[in-house]
Scaffold this motif. Structure first.
Motif, PDB file in Angstrom:
ATOM      1  N   VAL A   1       0.897  -1.117   0.040  1.00 40.60           N
ATOM      2  CA  VAL A   1      -0.018  -0.059   0.014  1.00 40.60           C
ATOM      3  C   VAL A   1       1.041   1.447  -0.021  1.00 40.60           C
ATOM      4  O   VAL A   1       1.656   1.503   0.781  1.00 40.60           O
ATOM      5  CB  VAL A   1      -0.931   0.032   1.265  1.00 40.60           C
ATOM      6  CG1 VAL A   1      -1.682   1.420   1.139  1.00 40.60           C
ATOM      7  CG2 VAL A   1      -1.886  -1.024   1.072  1.00 40.60           C
ATOM      8  N   GLY A   2       0.886   1.994  -0.928  1.00 35.11           N
ATOM      9  CA  GLY A   2       1.691   3.022  -1.289  1.00 35.11           C
ATOM     10  C   GLY A   2       3.205   2.686  -1.224  1.00 35.11           C
ATOM     11  O   GLY A   2       3.545   1.472  -1.973  1.00 35.11           O
ATOM     12  N   TYR A   3       4.144   2.809  -0.350  1.00 32.74           N
ATOM     13  CA  TYR A   3       5.574   2.344  -0.357  1.00 32.74           C
ATOM     14  C   TYR A   3       5.527   1.345   0.898  1.00 32.74           C
ATOM     15  O   TYR A   3       6.747   1.037   1.276  1.00 32.74           O
ATOM     16  CB  TYR A   3       6.570   3.488  -0.185  1.00 32.74           C
ATOM     17  CG  TYR A   3       6.658   4.480  -1.227  1.00 32.74           C
ATOM     18  CD1 TYR A   3       6.881   3.963  -2.736  1.00 32.74           C
ATOM     19  CD2 TYR A   3       6.283   5.672  -1.199  1.00 32.74           C
ATOM     20  CE1 TYR A   3       6.855   4.887  -3.804  1.00 32.74           C
ATOM     21  CE2 TYR A   3       6.351   6.662  -2.209  1.00 32.74           C
ATOM     22  CZ  TYR A   3       6.602   6.214  -3.502  1.00 32.74           C
ATOM     23  OH  TYR A   3       6.602   6.928  -4.626  1.00 32.74           O
ATOM     24  N   ARG A   4       4.490   0.837   1.512  1.00 34.28           N
ATOM     25  CA  ARG A   4       4.736   0.019   2.540  1.00 34.28           C
ATOM     26  C   ARG A   4       4.014  -1.520   2.244  1.00 34.28           C
ATOM     27  O   ARG A   4       3.309  -1.561   1.570  1.00 34.28           O
ATOM     28  CB  ARG A   4       3.546   0.390   3.810  1.00 34.28           C
ATOM     29  CG  ARG A   4       3.953   1.697   4.508  1.00 34.28           C
ATOM     30  CD  ARG A   4       3.055   2.022   5.740  1.00 34.28           C
ATOM     31  NE  ARG A   4       1.664   2.180   5.004  1.00 34.28           N
ATOM     32  CZ  ARG A   4       0.711   1.242   5.820  1.00 34.28           C
ATOM     33  NH1 ARG A   4       1.158   0.131   6.285  1.00 34.28           N
ATOM     34  NH2 ARG A   4      -0.517   1.411   5.189  1.00 34.28           N
ATOM     35  N   VAL A   5       5.044  -2.248   2.538  1.00 38.58           N
ATOM     36  CA  VAL A   5       4.612  -3.856   2.408  1.00 38.58           C
ATOM     37  C   VAL A   5       3.873  -4.184   3.536  1.00 38.58           C
ATOM     38  O   VAL A   5       4.206  -4.130   4.622  1.00 38.58           O
ATOM     39  CB  VAL A   5       6.094  -4.689   2.413  1.00 38.58           C
ATOM     40  CG1 VAL A   5       5.585  -6.009   2.424  1.00 38.58           C
ATOM     41  CG2 VAL A   5       6.956  -4.193   1.047  1.00 38.58           C
ATOM     42  N   VAL A   6       2.602  -4.488   3.207  1.00 36.64           N
ATOM     43  CA  VAL A   6       1.390  -4.886   4.214  1.00 36.64           C
ATOM     44  C   VAL A   6       1.218  -6.484   4.586  1.00 36.64           C
ATOM     45  O   VAL A   6       0.680  -6.767   5.324  1.00 36.64           O
ATOM     46  CB  VAL A   6       0.208  -4.163   3.830  1.00 36.64           C
ATOM     47  CG1 VAL A   6       0.327  -2.752   4.098  1.00 36.64           C
ATOM     48  CG2 VAL A   6      -0.363  -4.829   2.582  1.00 36.64           C
ATOM     49  N   ALA A   7       1.898  -7.173   3.448  1.00 37.88           N
ATOM     50  CA  ALA A   7       1.887  -8.545   3.755  1.00 37.88           C
ATOM     51  C   ALA A   7       2.743  -9.138   2.883  1.00 37.88           C
ATOM     52  O   ALA A   7       3.304  -8.853   1.693  1.00 37.88           O
ATOM     53  CB  ALA A   7       0.242  -9.147   3.286  1.00 37.88           C
ATOM     54  N   ARG A   8       3.171 -10.536   3.366  1.00 35.07           N
ATOM     55  CA  ARG A   8       4.023 -11.240   2.608  1.00 35.07           C
ATOM     56  C   ARG A   8       3.968 -12.844   2.711  1.00 35.07           C
ATOM     57  O   ARG A   8       3.540 -13.024   3.723  1.00 35.07           O
ATOM     58  CB  ARG A   8       5.497 -10.806   2.872  1.00 35.07           C
ATOM     59  CG  ARG A   8       6.147 -11.054   4.352  1.00 35.07           C
ATOM     60  CD  ARG A   8       7.455 -10.678   4.257  1.00 35.07           C
ATOM     61  NE  ARG A   8       7.717  -9.252   4.352  1.00 35.07           N
ATOM     62  CZ  ARG A   8       9.156  -8.871   3.997  1.00 35.07           C
ATOM     63  NH1 ARG A   8       9.826  -9.719   3.444  1.00 35.07           N
ATOM     64  NH2 ARG A   8       9.212  -7.469   3.910  1.00 35.07           N
TER      65      ARG A   8
END
Length: 360
Positions: free
Chosen positions: A317-324
């Motif tokens: 989301v945007g520049y954030r990794v929210v799930a991997r």
């Protein structure tokens, strides 16, 4: 710390001038003259870097902002640049720094590399990034900073247009762990007309980095309406990447926003970027991302998918990794297939994957 310092790549000419041998321009300078980059000048019969050790824009950034999506995703990188650039892009998105005199930037005190490394570690950054303007122009200072970063266990990142001659290129990238290289268009006329440069040296840099070094490489193309968005040119660009660099090299298609001397151009429509992505995928590229669209860009073009089973490996989301859904070695948690990149949190001497290699 003294600001000016002698440079490494130059030679004296018979007529008393000096020839800079850092980038393909090979500026020939008489006493007191500066190169197009502004920060390299002839003084006392030698070529000096006039703004050495004067970083600007120092701050922690998400690594995804460089953009690098397959190199320590979700981590922070400590970013800085300087004044000056060896290209003259009419649409430069960072023109306030890259085309400015250092005195006009309102900052940039001389800074020892150790202080930058301390700031990076204090900020929780995993790497030091040379960005905003092209690190080619502050070559010697960047090498000093890279040595300090590696001594402290940090990775190094370069964001560059790749416009550099072979000898300094080899010296510089021996100290770099990951790079995002701008491939501005697959069109020499575009480079000459809008950037004051040539295409061939950039292609040489890309092939050298992918096939001759351990640098993790990703590529960015800023798609400008009416300039480099022709489907035939986009086809040629992505076909060249697939054929010369490998299908695993990530390509970032970035939206243009009116800036610098091209404020009369419209911003890039999302539909144009989506069409460009379809063309790149049709040419075999496995990781094609859309950028410079804010959160919307991540929603429609920021996911990393497993090329084997299609599972979503990284959600952004945007520049954030929210799930991997991949382990530290880059293997899919669903099917075990390898996603090419640098995902480990081990020390720097862990072998970096070569982008041209296929999944194992």
């Amino acid at each position: 710390m003294s600001i000016a310092r002698r440079t490494r790549h130059w030679r004296a000419l018979a007529d008393g001038r000096v020839c800079c041998e850092l980038c393909p321009r090979r500026c020939r300078l008489a006493e007191g003259q500066r190169g197009l980059c502004f920060v390299r000048a002839c003084r006392d019969g030698a070529l000096v870097l006039t703004e050495a050790a004067r970083p600007l824009g120092c701050r922690p950034d998400p690594i995804e902002k460089k953009p690098l999506y397959h190199f320590l995703p979700g981590s922070l990188t400590y970013s800085f640049g300087t004044a000056g650039c060896n290209l003259a892009c009419r649409y430069c998105q960072n023109w306030e720094m890259s085309r400015a005199r250092a005195a006009a930037t309102g900052g940039g005190a001389p800074t020892d590399p150790a202080r930058l490394v301390t700031a990076a570690r204090t900020s929780g950054c995993r790497s030091l990034a040379f960005t905003y303007n092209d690190p080619v122009v502050f070559h010697e200072y960047a090498l000093d900073c890279a040595a300090a970063a590696h001594a402290a266990g940090l990775y190094t990142v370069a964001v560059s247009a790749g416009y550099v001659l072979p000898a300094p290129r080899a010296e510089f990238y021996a100290a770099i762990d990951a790079a995002n290289i701008d491939l501005k268009a697959f069109d020499d006329r575009f480079y000459r007309r809008l950037c004051g440069a040539r295409l061939a040296p950039v292609l040489e840099t890309l092939e050298s980095l992918v096939h001759e070094t351990a640098v993790w490489v990703e590529v960015t193309t800023l798609v400008i309406p009416g300039e480099n968005d022709d489907p035939r040119r986009l086809h040629a660009l992505s076909a060249w990447i697939a054929g010369h660099l490998g299908c695993e090299v990530p390509l970032h298609l970035s939206a243009f926003h009116p800036a610098h001397r091209m404020r009369d151009h419209a911003a890039t429509p999302i539909a144009t970027l989506m069409r460009a992505r379809e063309i790149a995928r049709a040419n075999g590229l496995r990781h094609v991302y859309l950028g410079n669209l804010g959160n919307l860009g991540a929603e429609i073009g920021g996911e990393t998918r497993c090329v084997s089973c299609g599972a979503r490996l990284l959600a952004r989301v945007g520049y954030r990794v929210v799930a991997r859904a991949l382990d530290e070695t880059g293997r899919c948690l669903v099917c075990g297939a390898r996603c090419q990149g640098v995902f480990t949190t081990a020390a720097r001497d862990t072998a970096l994957d070569h982008p041209a290699r296929g999944p194992t």
